[in-house]
Design a protein around this motif. Structure first.
Motif, PDB file in Angstrom:
ATOM      1  N   SER A  10      18.863-114.925 -91.444  1.00  0.00           N
ATOM      2  CA  SER A  10      19.979-115.861 -91.533  1.00  0.00           C
ATOM      3  C   SER A  10      20.542-116.213 -90.163  1.00  0.00           C
ATOM      4  N   ILE A  11      20.260-115.405 -89.135  1.00  0.00           N
ATOM      5  CA  ILE A  11      20.785-115.701 -87.811  1.00  0.00           C
ATOM      6  C   ILE A  11      19.660-116.016 -86.827  1.00  0.00           C
ATOM      7  N   MET A  12      18.452-116.220 -87.316  1.00  0.00           N
ATOM      8  CA  MET A  12      17.310-116.425 -86.453  1.00  0.00           C
ATOM      9  C   MET A  12      16.800-117.851 -86.568  1.00  0.00           C
ATOM     10  N   LYS A  13      16.635-118.529 -85.464  1.00  0.00           N
ATOM     11  CA  LYS A  13      16.095-119.872 -85.466  1.00  0.00           C
ATOM     12  C   LYS A  13      14.572-119.798 -85.518  1.00  0.00           C
ATOM     13  N   ILE A  14      13.973-120.688 -86.304  1.00  0.00           N
ATOM     14  CA  ILE A  14      12.532-120.624 -86.469  1.00  0.00           C
ATOM     15  C   ILE A  14      11.803-120.900 -85.160  1.00  0.00           C
ATOM     16  N   GLU A  15      12.366-121.745 -84.303  1.00  0.00           N
ATOM     17  CA  GLU A  15      11.694-122.010 -83.028  1.00  0.00           C
ATOM     18  C   GLU A  15      11.637-120.752 -82.161  1.00  0.00           C
ATOM     19  N   ASP A  16      12.665-119.906 -82.264  1.00  0.00           N
ATOM     20  CA  ASP A  16      12.655-118.639 -81.526  1.00  0.00           C
ATOM     21  C   ASP A  16      11.631-117.676 -82.115  1.00  0.00           C
ATOM     22  N   SER A  17      11.567-117.623 -83.451  1.00  0.00           N
ATOM     23  CA  SER A  17      10.587-116.760 -84.111  1.00  0.00           C
ATOM     24  C   SER A  17       9.168-117.172 -83.738  1.00  0.00           C
ATOM     25  N   ASP A 131      17.496-123.812 -96.774  1.00  0.00           N
ATOM     26  CA  ASP A 131      16.868-124.979 -96.148  1.00  0.00           C
ATOM     27  C   ASP A 131      15.728-125.570 -96.980  1.00  0.00           C
ATOM     28  N   PHE A 132      15.283-124.851 -98.024  1.00  0.00           N
ATOM     29  CA  PHE A 132      14.074-125.276 -98.741  1.00  0.00           C
ATOM     30  C   PHE A 132      14.192-126.682 -99.328  1.00  0.00           C
ATOM     31  N   ASN A 133      15.316-126.978 -99.956  1.00  0.00           N
ATOM     32  CA  ASN A 133      15.464-128.282-100.597  1.00  0.00           C
ATOM     33  C   ASN A 133      15.365-129.418 -99.587  1.00  0.00           C
ATOM     34  N   GLY A 134      16.058-129.281 -98.458  1.00  0.00           N
ATOM     35  CA  GLY A 134      16.012-130.315 -97.433  1.00  0.00           C
ATOM     36  C   GLY A 134      14.632-130.475 -96.828  1.00  0.00           C
ATOM     37  N   ILE A 135      13.937-129.350 -96.624  1.00  0.00           N
ATOM     38  CA  ILE A 135      12.585-129.397 -96.067  1.00  0.00           C
ATOM     39  C   ILE A 135      11.642-130.138 -97.004  1.00  0.00           C
ATOM     40  N   LEU A 136      11.679-129.777 -98.282  1.00  0.00           N
ATOM     41  CA  LEU A 136      10.755-130.386 -99.238  1.00  0.00           C
ATOM     42  C   LEU A 136      11.107-131.851 -99.503  1.00  0.00           C
ATOM     43  N   GLN A 177       9.797-110.807 -86.698  1.00  0.00           N
ATOM     44  CA  GLN A 177      10.652-111.941 -86.322  1.00  0.00           C
ATOM     45  C   GLN A 177      11.263-112.648 -87.536  1.00  0.00           C
ATOM     46  N   GLY A 178      11.634-111.862 -88.538  1.00  0.00           N
ATOM     47  CA  GLY A 178      12.317-112.418 -89.695  1.00  0.00           C
ATOM     48  C   GLY A 178      11.408-112.884 -90.808  1.00  0.00           C
ATOM     49  N   CYS A 179      10.099-112.759 -90.671  1.00  0.00           N
ATOM     50  CA  CYS A 179       9.181-113.130 -91.752  1.00  0.00           C
ATOM     51  C   CYS A 179       9.528-112.316 -92.994  1.00  0.00           C
ATOM     52  N   HIS A 180       9.606-112.985 -94.138  1.00  0.00           N
ATOM     53  CA  HIS A 180      10.053-112.316 -95.355  1.00  0.00           C
ATOM     54  C   HIS A 180       9.458-113.031 -96.566  1.00  0.00           C
ATOM     55  N   PRO A 181       9.351-112.346 -97.711  1.00  0.00           N
ATOM     56  CA  PRO A 181       8.788-112.968 -98.919  1.00  0.00           C
ATOM     57  C   PRO A 181       9.714-114.037 -99.471  1.00  0.00           C
ATOM     58  N   VAL A 182       9.115-115.123 -99.967  1.00  0.00           N
ATOM     59  CA  VAL A 182       9.914-116.234-100.492  1.00  0.00           C
ATOM     60  C   VAL A 182       9.275-116.791-101.765  1.00  0.00           C
ATOM     61  N   ASP A 183      10.073-117.575-102.479  1.00  0.00           N
ATOM     62  CA  ASP A 183       9.610-118.310-103.664  1.00  0.00           C
ATOM     63  C   ASP A 183      10.125-119.739-103.534  1.00  0.00           C
ATOM     64  N   ILE A 184       9.217-120.703-103.312  1.00  0.00           N
ATOM     65  CA  ILE A 184       9.641-122.092-103.127  1.00  0.00           C
ATOM     66  C   ILE A 184       9.503-122.915-104.406  1.00  0.00           C
ATOM     67  N   MET A 185       9.070-122.289-105.498  1.00  0.00           N
ATOM     68  CA  MET A 185       8.816-123.040-106.719  1.00  0.00           C
ATOM     69  C   MET A 185      10.046-123.790-107.247  1.00  0.00           C
ATOM     70  N   PRO A 186      11.250-123.202-107.253  1.00  0.00           N
ATOM     71  CA  PRO A 186      12.405-123.966-107.737  1.00  0.00           C
ATOM     72  C   PRO A 186      12.658-125.247-106.945  1.00  0.00           C
ATOM     73  N   SER A 187      12.458-125.189-105.641  1.00  0.00           N
ATOM     74  CA  SER A 187      12.667-126.387-104.825  1.00  0.00           C
ATOM     75  C   SER A 187      11.562-127.409-105.044  1.00  0.00           C
ATOM     76  N   LEU A 188      10.336-126.959-105.264  1.00  0.00           N
ATOM     77  CA  LEU A 188       9.255-127.895-105.597  1.00  0.00           C
ATOM     78  C   LEU A 188       9.570-128.636-106.885  1.00  0.00           C
ATOM     79  N   SER A 189      10.076-127.903-107.868  1.00  0.00           N
ATOM     80  CA  SER A 189      10.430-128.534-109.145  1.00  0.00           C
ATOM     81  C   SER A 189      11.571-129.530-108.971  1.00  0.00           C
ATOM     82  N   LYS A 190      12.530-129.183-108.133  1.00  0.00           N
ATOM     83  CA  LYS A 190      13.683-130.066-107.915  1.00  0.00           C
ATOM     84  C   LYS A 190      13.240-131.431-107.417  1.00  0.00           C
TER      85      LYS A 190
END
Length: 215
Positions: A10-17, A131-136, A177-190
């Motif tokens: 939550s405090i890590m920028k992806i560009e830094d990771s 961020d998932f909804n905005g990304i998708l 560097q903050g890599c963690h398990p995720v589920d993007i299916m709800p945002s895909l459906s949205k």
């Protein structure tokens, strides 16, 4: 321990990771995920397509670009520093046809309906769920009608070995560097993506999600 990972991301920028992992991520992919990159080539049937790759630097970028000799292959980087590293990587690994573009997280600097396919490999597991909804939404905008969305990321573990991997990533955050398990299916459906393939592939018990959806 999963909570530690979530608080850290939550405090890590992806560009830094991406900047930190750029030195060793190619090795990780060759050991753990290279099969998925070859699957993407087979499932996308790229040869003369306009594609966008969103990924840390790894061998899969060369695999996708070389499979698309008569098309256009673009890599999206989130900072000028990452762009320079990507240019050096493409020269070092002889990826001559790769076009590198730089844009702050998260925007795709192309017109609507521009790409035949978008590949997000090891991307969402470095992002915040919020961020998932905005990304998708942005990916859908950039994809052509019936364009394909590919994604490879760390799946939510369902067994002891998978949960052990999550604990290890939380314990050694200087590497993960903050890599963690995720589920993007709800945002895909949205955003009304049509799911085409949904697989979990395990390598040494590490759960890798391989997903294809259609715009």
């Amino acid at each position: 321990m999963g909570g530690l990972v979530n608080r850290r991301i939550s405090i890590m920028k992806i560009e830094d990771s991406y900047l930190v992992v750029s030195g060793f991520f190619d090795l990780w992919v060759r050991l753990m995920e290279i099969r998925t990159r070859h699957m993407e080539v087979q499932d996308s049937r790229i040869n003369d397509l306009r594609i966008l790759i969103i990924s840390p630097l790894d061998r899969g970028i060369k695999i996708l670009t070389q499979a698309n000799p008569r098309g256009e292959s673009h890599l999206l980087c989130f900072s000028e520093t990452l762009g320079e590293i990507a240019r050096d990587y493409s020269i070092q690994h002889n990826i001559g046809d790769l076009k590198i573009c730089v844009e702050p997280f998260f925007s795709i600097p192309f017109d609507d309906s521009h790409f035949d396919a978008v590949f997000t490999n090891c991307f969402f597991d470095f992002c915040q769920k919020s961020d998932f909804n905005g990304i998708l939404k942005e990916i859908k905008r950039a994809l052509k009608s019936n364009g394909l969305f590919f994604s490879v990321y760390m799946d939510v573990p369902t067994d002891l070995v998978g949960r052990t991997w999550v604990n290890l990533l939380g314990r050694f955050q200087s590497l993960s560097q903050g890599c963690h398990p995720v589920d993007i299916m709800p945002s895909l459906s949205k955003w009304s993506f049509k799911l085409k393939k949904d697989l979990t592939i395990r390598r040494l018990g590490f759960p890798v999600k391989y997903l294809i959806a259609e715009r």
